[in-house]
Design a protein around this motif. Structure first.
Motif, short mmCIF file in Angstrom:
data_model
loop_
_atom_site.label_atom_id
_atom_site.label_comp_id
_atom_site.label_asym_id
_atom_site.label_seq_id
_atom_site.Cartn_x
_atom_site.Cartn_y
_atom_site.Cartn_z
N GLY A 1 0.92 -1.11 0.18
CA GLY A 1 0.12 0.07 0.05
C GLY A 1 1.36 1.39 -0.42
O GLY A 1 0.09 2.26 -0.06
N ARG A 2 1.84 1.21 -0.08
CA ARG A 2 2.63 1.75 0.54
C ARG A 2 2.82 2.95 -1.68
O ARG A 2 2.97 2.13 -2.32
CB ARG A 2 4.68 2.39 0.27
N ARG A 3 2.64 4.30 -1.00
CA ARG A 3 2.92 5.18 -2.22
C ARG A 3 3.54 6.29 -2.19
O ARG A 3 2.79 7.02 -1.84
CB ARG A 3 1.60 5.28 -2.88
N ARG A 4 3.85 6.20 -3.23
CA ARG A 4 4.79 7.35 -3.80
C ARG A 4 4.00 8.99 -3.72
O ARG A 4 3.06 8.77 -5.57
CB ARG A 4 6.49 7.79 -4.47
N ARG A 5 3.93 10.36 -3.56
CA ARG A 5 3.56 11.54 -4.47
C ARG A 5 4.24 12.60 -4.55
O ARG A 5 5.16 12.73 -3.74
CB ARG A 5 2.64 11.85 -2.88
N ALA A 6 3.99 13.47 -5.40
CA ALA A 6 4.56 14.53 -5.70
C ALA A 6 3.93 15.33 -5.85
O ALA A 6 2.62 15.38 -5.76
CB ALA A 6 4.89 14.53 -7.70
N TYR A 7 4.82 16.35 -5.17
CA TYR A 7 3.65 17.65 -4.91
C TYR A 7 4.13 18.75 -5.90
O TYR A 7 6.12 18.70 -6.07
CB TYR A 7 4.08 18.55 -3.44
N ILE A 8 3.87 19.87 -6.19
CA ILE A 8 3.98 20.83 -7.64
C ILE A 8 3.38 21.68 -7.42
O ILE A 8 2.34 21.89 -7.05
CB ILE A 8 3.23 19.98 -9.11
N GLY A 9 4.13 22.72 -7.37
CA GLY A 9 3.40 24.34 -7.26
C GLY A 9 3.31 25.20 -8.58
O GLY A 9 3.95 24.75 -9.44
N SER A 10 3.04 26.65 -8.23
CA SER A 10 2.72 26.78 -9.30
C SER A 10 2.43 28.14 -9.46
O SER A 10 2.23 29.07 -8.17
CB SER A 10 0.90 25.87 -9.74
N PHE A 11 1.98 29.27 -10.25
CA PHE A 11 1.72 30.68 -10.32
C PHE A 11 0.18 30.32 -10.62
O PHE A 11 -0.17 30.38 -11.46
CB PHE A 11 2.32 31.52 -11.35
N THR A 12 -0.46 31.10 -9.65
CA THR A 12 -1.98 31.06 -9.26
C THR A 12 -1.98 32.75 -10.56
O THR A 12 -3.10 32.70 -10.94
CB THR A 12 -2.60 31.35 -8.02
N ALA B 1 -1.51 33.24 -12.50
CA ALA B 1 -1.34 32.71 -14.65
C ALA B 1 -2.23 31.88 -14.36
O ALA B 1 -1.82 31.34 -15.45
CB ALA B 1 0.42 32.32 -14.59
N GLY B 2 -3.06 31.69 -14.06
CA GLY B 2 -3.81 30.70 -14.13
C GLY B 2 -3.88 28.63 -13.46
O GLY B 2 -4.35 28.11 -13.48
N GLY B 3 -2.33 29.29 -12.61
CA GLY B 3 -1.76 27.46 -11.69
C GLY B 3 -2.96 27.28 -10.49
O GLY B 3 -3.78 27.84 -10.09
N LEU B 4 -3.03 26.32 -10.29
CA LEU B 4 -4.11 25.37 -9.85
C LEU B 4 -4.08 25.58 -7.82
O LEU B 4 -4.07 25.00 -7.35
CB LEU B 4 -4.52 24.47 -9.81
N SER C 1 3.74 26.04 -20.77
CA SER C 1 3.12 24.67 -21.49
C SER C 1 2.10 24.40 -20.75
O SER C 1 1.44 23.31 -20.75
CB SER C 1 3.84 23.81 -22.52
N GLY C 2 2.29 24.25 -19.23
CA GLY C 2 1.29 24.34 -18.53
C GLY C 2 1.28 22.62 -18.33
O GLY C 2 0.04 22.31 -17.94
N PRO D 1 -0.87 23.86 -15.00
CA PRO D 1 -1.79 24.93 -15.45
C PRO D 1 0.05 25.37 -14.46
O PRO D 1 -0.60 25.22 -13.69
CB PRO D 1 -2.25 25.31 -15.35
N ALA D 2 0.78 26.56 -15.52
CA ALA D 2 1.52 27.17 -15.16
C ALA D 2 2.65 26.73 -13.58
O ALA D 2 3.39 27.56 -12.63
CB ALA D 2 1.03 28.23 -14.41
N ALA D 3 3.64 25.44 -13.87
CA ALA D 3 4.06 24.42 -13.30
C ALA D 3 5.06 25.22 -12.85
O ALA D 3 5.60 26.02 -14.25
CB ALA D 3 4.54 23.16 -13.81
#
Length: 349
Positions: free
Chosen positions: A6-17, A19-22, A314-315, A338-340
């Motif tokens: 059940g181990r699952r690795r995650r990635a965390y992505i920053g963005s520019f809100t 410019a449309g980032g989430l 390219s988002g 978006p805007a990563a």
């Protein structure tokens, strides 16, 4: 994915809100292929452009790259980070942060300095304990009129905090004692080079500074005992002079010490460089397309098998499998973001 445990690795992505980032995106990481699958997006902080994980992997910290500047703390439990406490003001326009000696350090591009923010026992943030202002300028008329701290991180020995300033063409080695930052040494790089980010070789004896205002990497000898950084060579990250603007951004070094990778905006390429002896610097061996437009940051998984690129314009985030024999990244796929602006890889559950 990881197997039946059940181990699952995650990635965390920053963005520019702006410019449309989430906001902060969370993605699942397939540990066999490196592929990313979106899980959630938390839009509670403006422009969380750069992220850093706590040593235990249970907290995530983000700069708010706004004119006022702030840093935020998120608790990691499950697939959606939760904001902990209020944002803590730091210097203007922070572009990078790292964890060092019980503090979050931010590189404040707009105001030109480094801020120290104490981390409480529960992972939340106390008010800033100190600000170390940079001084100086450089020859580039538009970009170097004053200091612009762009990157700060501990050295591998964790004795020192090392900050990179694009505006002053210099790297500063600092000490942190009882929440107070003090300048130990300032090291000058080539005038007009515009240093942006830094990565250390696996053996801790060399540091590589990627320069934004000239598409190069400066190799430096690093003496952790004395806290001395000595530039020894400069290497182009492009095989030919660029036809237009070329702005290097991210840099990472392999955990086995065999390769260094950079990203360059404009040509939108990744460069593969091979370390020689410290005195010889790096050798460029290949460039490949970054898989999108305007690659802002790179991340390498802990095994060195997969390379991730945050493509701002390219988002998307593109992942590559690294050929272990050549170091050349081979494109695997991409995920919409978006805007990563950056990617951080977390531990498994």
């Amino acid at each position: 994915m990881a197997d039946g445990g059940g181990r699952r690795r995650r990635a965390y992505i920053g963005s520019f809100t702006a410019a449309g980032g989430l906001g902060v995106l969370t993605a699942a990481v397939d540990e066999e292929s490196g592929a990313l699958t979106p899980l959630s997006a938390v839009n509670s902080v403006a422009d969380p452009s750069y992220l850093a994980l706590s040593p235990a992997g249970d907290m995530l910290y983000a700069v708010s790259e706004t004119a006022q500047g702030a840093v935020a703390a998120y608790r990691l439990k499950g697939d959606e980070p939760s904001l902990v406490g209020p944002l803590v003001p730091v210097g203007g326009g922070p572009t990078h942060l790292s964890l060092f000696d019980g503090h979050v350090l931010t590189a404040d591009y707009g105001s030109g300095g480094v801020t120290a923010v104490p981390v409480r026992h529960d992972g939340s943030l106390a008010p800033a304990s100190d600000v170390l202002r940079h001084e100086g300028s450089g020859p580039h008329a538009q970009r170097q009129q004053r200091p612009h701290a762009h990157h700060v991180r501990p050295d591998p020995s964790r004795r020192w905090a090392v900050s990179v300033d694009l505006g002053t063409d210099s790297v500063r080695v600092c000490a942190l004692r009882d929440g107070i930052l003090s300048l130990h040494r300032e090291i000058a790089l080539r005038p007009g080079s515009g240093p942006r980010h830094l990565a250390f070789h696996a053996d801790g004896a060399a540091a590589y500074v990627v320069n934004e205002l000239s598409p190069t990497v400066t190799t430096c000898h690093w003496d952790a005992v004395r806290g001395v950084l000595r530039p020894v060579a400069e290497t182009s990250v492009l095989a030919d002079p660029p036809a237009g603007d070329a702005y290097p951004s991210g840099i990472v070094a392999s955990p086995d010490g065999r390769y260094v990778w950079t990203a360059t905006r404009g040509p939108d390429v990744l460069s593969v460089l091979v370390p020689g002896t410290v005195g010889q610097g790096l050798r460029l061996v290949a460039t490949v397309p970054c898989g999108g437009a305007w690659p802002r940051a790179l991340a390498l998984d802990p095994t060195g098998r997969f390379l991730y690129v945050a493509n701002e314009r390219s988002g998307d985030v593109t992942w590559f499998t690294v050929d272990p024999g050549t170091g050349v990244p081979v494109r695997g796929g991409s995920m919409k973001a978006p805007a990563a602006s950056c990617v951080v890889l977390g531990p498994g559950d």
